[in-house]
Write a protein that holds these residues in place. Sequence first.
Motif: not given
Length: 172
Positions: A33-43, A57-61, A69-80
């Motif tokens: 029901k939920t997903f989160q996209v953590n910040f993709f650091q530029n390494n 932001l492009a992946l979230q959009d 799915l609903n975007l959440v900042s923590v504890n998403g069912d799906l995490t990227y």
Amino acid sequence: MKYLKYIFILFIATTFSGCSVYNFTGTGKIDAKTFQVNFFQNNADLVEPGIDRTFTLALQDLIMNQTNLNLVSVNGDLTYEGEIVDYRITPMTATAADASGNMGAAQNRLSIRINVRFTNKKKETDDFEKPFEFYYDFPGQQLPTGTTLNDAIKTIFERITQDIFNESLAKW
């Protein structure tokens, strides 16, 4: 002719009766029901400022636009999560030497590779970690700045985010 009409109606009815599990984005039935996209650091060794935020932001959009799915900042069912691991500009084709004997590039290629870790709390067999990469070619006389750079990044991120979506949710 009269029977052909009934056969066609029957065909359409049976075709769409099986579509309750599938939707037109290709995601099928998702238990999450939920997903989160953590910040993709530029390494990457060569750092282009701001592309880490742009990609996140492009992946979230994309996921918000193609799923319910609903975007959440923590504890998403799906995490990227992951990082940008390569940002590279390479000459693709050489031109003839100029008057001073220097070779030029007729075409350059911007390539970006992003390492992604996907976690599905509802179905752990879907978890993966893998790189996704795409490129954009531009004329050798143009610098990868301004409109050229913006077009390149937009094109690359559209392809990479769609590939990530397909790998994690569409299973294509």
